[in-house]
Design a protein around this motif. Structure first.
Motif, PDB file in Angstrom:
ATOM      1  N   TYR A   1       0.934  -1.248   0.050  1.00  0.00           N
ATOM      2  CA  TYR A   1       0.165  -0.006  -0.012  1.00  0.00           C
ATOM      3  C   TYR A   1       0.891   1.298   0.052  1.00  0.00           C
ATOM      4  O   TYR A   1       2.089   1.448   0.340  1.00  0.00           O
ATOM      5  N   HIS A   2       0.373   2.276  -0.596  1.00  0.00           N
ATOM      6  CA  HIS A   2       0.661   3.835  -0.410  1.00  0.00           C
ATOM      7  C   HIS A   2      -0.278   4.596  -0.745  1.00  0.00           C
ATOM      8  O   HIS A   2      -1.291   4.358  -0.904  1.00  0.00           O
ATOM      9  N   SER A   3       0.092   5.746  -0.381  1.00  0.00           N
ATOM     10  CA  SER A   3      -0.904   6.886  -0.238  1.00  0.00           C
ATOM     11  C   SER A   3      -0.837   8.076  -1.613  1.00  0.00           C
ATOM     12  O   SER A   3       0.572   7.988  -2.015  1.00  0.00           O
ATOM     13  N   HIS A   4      -1.641   8.606  -2.163  1.00  0.00           N
ATOM     14  CA  HIS A   4      -1.461   9.691  -2.928  1.00  0.00           C
ATOM     15  C   HIS A   4      -2.011  10.923  -2.100  1.00  0.00           C
ATOM     16  O   HIS A   4      -3.057  10.697  -1.533  1.00  0.00           O
ATOM     17  N   THR A   5      -1.093  12.131  -1.994  1.00  0.00           N
ATOM     18  CA  THR A   5      -1.446  13.218  -1.285  1.00  0.00           C
ATOM     19  C   THR A   5      -2.302  14.087  -1.992  1.00  0.00           C
ATOM     20  O   THR A   5      -3.036  15.186  -1.398  1.00  0.00           O
ATOM     21  N   ALA A   6      -2.290  14.353  -3.224  1.00  0.00           N
ATOM     22  CA  ALA A   6      -3.012  15.289  -4.035  1.00  0.00           C
ATOM     23  C   ALA A   6      -3.752  14.578  -5.357  1.00  0.00           C
ATOM     24  O   ALA A   6      -4.585  15.677  -6.144  1.00  0.00           O
ATOM     25  N   THR A   7      -3.809  13.398  -5.471  1.00  0.00           N
ATOM     26  CA  THR A   7      -4.299  12.875  -6.476  1.00  0.00           C
ATOM     27  C   THR A   7      -5.261  11.858  -6.398  1.00  0.00           C
ATOM     28  O   THR A   7      -5.168  11.310  -5.073  1.00  0.00           O
ATOM     29  N   GLU A   8      -6.031  11.287  -7.176  1.00  0.00           N
ATOM     30  CA  GLU A   8      -7.053  10.109  -7.001  1.00  0.00           C
ATOM     31  C   GLU A   8      -6.303   8.803  -6.481  1.00  0.00           C
ATOM     32  O   GLU A   8      -5.020   8.750  -6.744  1.00  0.00           O
ATOM     33  N   ALA A   9      -6.956   7.864  -5.968  1.00  0.00           N
ATOM     34  CA  ALA A   9      -6.314   6.487  -5.446  1.00  0.00           C
ATOM     35  C   ALA A   9      -6.372   5.708  -6.583  1.00  0.00           C
ATOM     36  O   ALA A   9      -6.936   4.791  -6.669  1.00  0.00           O
ATOM     37  N   TYR A  10      -5.513   6.114  -7.590  1.00  0.00           N
ATOM     38  CA  TYR A  10      -5.270   5.271  -8.872  1.00  0.00           C
ATOM     39  C   TYR A  10      -3.789   5.159  -9.032  1.00  0.00           C
ATOM     40  O   TYR A  10      -2.967   6.234  -9.082  1.00  0.00           O
ATOM     41  N   PRO A  11      -3.200   3.931  -9.678  1.00  0.00           N
ATOM     42  CA  PRO A  11      -1.669   3.917  -9.672  1.00  0.00           C
ATOM     43  C   PRO A  11      -1.344   4.617 -10.723  1.00  0.00           C
ATOM     44  O   PRO A  11      -1.862   4.943 -11.847  1.00  0.00           O
ATOM     45  N   SER A  12      -0.257   5.471 -10.763  1.00  0.00           N
ATOM     46  CA  SER A  12       0.405   6.392 -11.420  1.00  0.00           C
ATOM     47  C   SER A  12       1.338   5.295 -12.382  1.00  0.00           C
ATOM     48  O   SER A  12       1.504   4.119 -12.195  1.00  0.00           O
ATOM     49  N   ARG A  13       2.081   5.774 -13.523  1.00  0.00           N
ATOM     50  CA  ARG A  13       2.656   5.091 -14.381  1.00  0.00           C
ATOM     51  C   ARG A  13       3.835   4.725 -13.573  1.00  0.00           C
ATOM     52  O   ARG A  13       4.317   3.501 -13.616  1.00  0.00           O
ATOM     53  N   THR A  14       4.544   5.442 -12.664  1.00  0.00           N
ATOM     54  CA  THR A  14       5.574   5.046 -11.773  1.00  0.00           C
ATOM     55  C   THR A  14       5.189   3.984 -10.771  1.00  0.00           C
ATOM     56  O   THR A  14       5.826   2.884 -10.605  1.00  0.00           O
ATOM     57  N   ASP A  15       3.946   4.002 -10.071  1.00  0.00           N
ATOM     58  CA  ASP A  15       3.420   3.000  -9.508  1.00  0.00           C
ATOM     59  C   ASP A  15       3.296   1.535 -10.111  1.00  0.00           C
ATOM     60  O   ASP A  15       3.896   0.640  -9.717  1.00  0.00           O
ATOM     61  N   ILE A  16       2.941   1.551 -11.249  1.00  0.00           N
ATOM     62  CA  ILE A  16       2.608   0.433 -12.315  1.00  0.00           C
ATOM     63  C   ILE A  16       4.108  -0.016 -12.485  1.00  0.00           C
ATOM     64  O   ILE A  16       4.359  -1.450 -12.445  1.00  0.00           O
ATOM     65  N   GLY A  17       5.171   0.847 -12.677  1.00  0.00           N
ATOM     66  CA  GLY A  17       6.154   0.266 -13.294  1.00  0.00           C
ATOM     67  C   GLY A  17       6.876  -0.415 -11.814  1.00  0.00           C
ATOM     68  O   GLY A  17       7.724  -1.262 -12.177  1.00  0.00           O
ATOM     69  N   LEU A  18       6.589   0.246 -10.714  1.00  0.00           N
ATOM     70  CA  LEU A  18       7.164  -0.612  -9.800  1.00  0.00           C
ATOM     71  C   LEU A  18       6.565  -1.759  -9.004  1.00  0.00           C
ATOM     72  O   LEU A  18       7.117  -2.600  -8.226  1.00  0.00           O
ATOM     73  N   ALA A  19       5.472  -2.208  -9.548  1.00  0.00           N
ATOM     74  CA  ALA A  19       4.746  -3.197  -9.196  1.00  0.00           C
ATOM     75  C   ALA A  19       5.390  -4.756  -9.572  1.00  0.00           C
ATOM     76  O   ALA A  19       5.148  -5.045 -10.920  1.00  0.00           O
TER      77      ALA A  19
ATOM     78  N   ALA B   1       0.298  -9.815  -5.305  1.00  0.00           N
ATOM     79  CA  ALA B   1      -0.297  -8.653  -4.341  1.00  0.00           C
ATOM     80  C   ALA B   1      -1.439  -7.962  -4.798  1.00  0.00           C
ATOM     81  O   ALA B   1      -1.692  -7.736  -5.910  1.00  0.00           O
ATOM     82  N   HIS B   2      -2.199  -7.443  -3.836  1.00  0.00           N
ATOM     83  CA  HIS B   2      -3.107  -6.599  -3.832  1.00  0.00           C
ATOM     84  C   HIS B   2      -2.410  -5.142  -3.614  1.00  0.00           C
ATOM     85  O   HIS B   2      -1.832  -4.980  -2.564  1.00  0.00           O
ATOM     86  N   TYR B   3      -2.595  -4.155  -4.802  1.00  0.00           N
ATOM     87  CA  TYR B   3      -2.222  -2.730  -4.425  1.00  0.00           C
ATOM     88  C   TYR B   3      -3.220  -1.945  -4.105  1.00  0.00           C
ATOM     89  O   TYR B   3      -3.961  -1.597  -4.855  1.00  0.00           O
ATOM     90  N   VAL B   4      -2.987  -1.445  -2.652  1.00  0.00           N
ATOM     91  CA  VAL B   4      -3.825  -0.620  -2.217  1.00  0.00           C
ATOM     92  C   VAL B   4      -3.454   0.891  -2.159  1.00  0.00           C
ATOM     93  O   VAL B   4      -2.196   1.124  -1.858  1.00  0.00           O
ATOM     94  N   LEU B   5      -4.166   1.592  -2.778  1.00  0.00           N
ATOM     95  CA  LEU B   5      -3.885   3.203  -2.663  1.00  0.00           C
ATOM     96  C   LEU B   5      -5.009   3.971  -1.936  1.00  0.00           C
ATOM     97  O   LEU B   5      -6.255   3.593  -1.997  1.00  0.00           O
TER      98      LEU B   5
END
Length: 142
Positions: free
Chosen positions: A78-96, A101-105
């Motif tokens: 899991y991780h948080s987004h502080t200024a955007t919606e809870a949807y994986p960014s391109r960076t998040d996708i690349g780090l997965a 695992a379940h990726y929780v935002l």
């Protein structure tokens, strides 16, 4: 579908709110192959950033050694987004890198670290493909 107990759900949200305005991150481990998120592990965002998270490499290596010794695997990353919606960014996708695992935002953009609801969403990310999944919050895992 992600099935998560109320206490772990609350702990993830509390961590996200506490670390705001920086992104929070962590793992919930469970027995290998069980899909049961049982052991909440709050990690430090080594990037210390409101727009990016990075697990400390030494802490992450130690955690993987512990999980290996306990026959565990990361069930939730899991991780948080502080200024955007809870949807994986391109960076998040690349780090997965955990296909099981379940990726929780958690998005804290609306209420930051104040009282109020957050956006809490879960995804499967495999080979760059993002699929949102339902979340079932239960009193306890049975």
């Amino acid at each position: 579908m992600l099935t998560i107990d109320q206490a772990t759900y609350d702990a993830i949200i509390a961590h996200a709110k506490r670390d705001h305005p920086d992104e929070a991150c962590g793992i919930v481990a469970g027995p290998e192959g069980s899909d049961r998120p049982e052991r909440f592990i709050e990690m430090v965002n080594a990037a210390g950033s409101p727009t990016f998270y990075e697990f400390d490499s030494t802490d992450l290596l130690q955690l993987y050694k512990e999980m290996d010794a306990n026959d565990e695997e990361p069930v939730i990353v899991y991780h948080s987004h502080t200024a955007t919606e809870a949807y994986p960014s391109r960076t998040d996708i690349g780090l997965a890198m955990e296909p099981n695992a379940h990726y929780v935002l958690v998005s804290t953009r609306e209420h930051s670290n104040d009282e109020g609801p957050v956006e809490f969403r879960s995804y499967r990310i495999v080979d760059g493909n993002v699929t949102e999944e339902e979340i079932s919050i239960v009193a306890t895992l049975s």
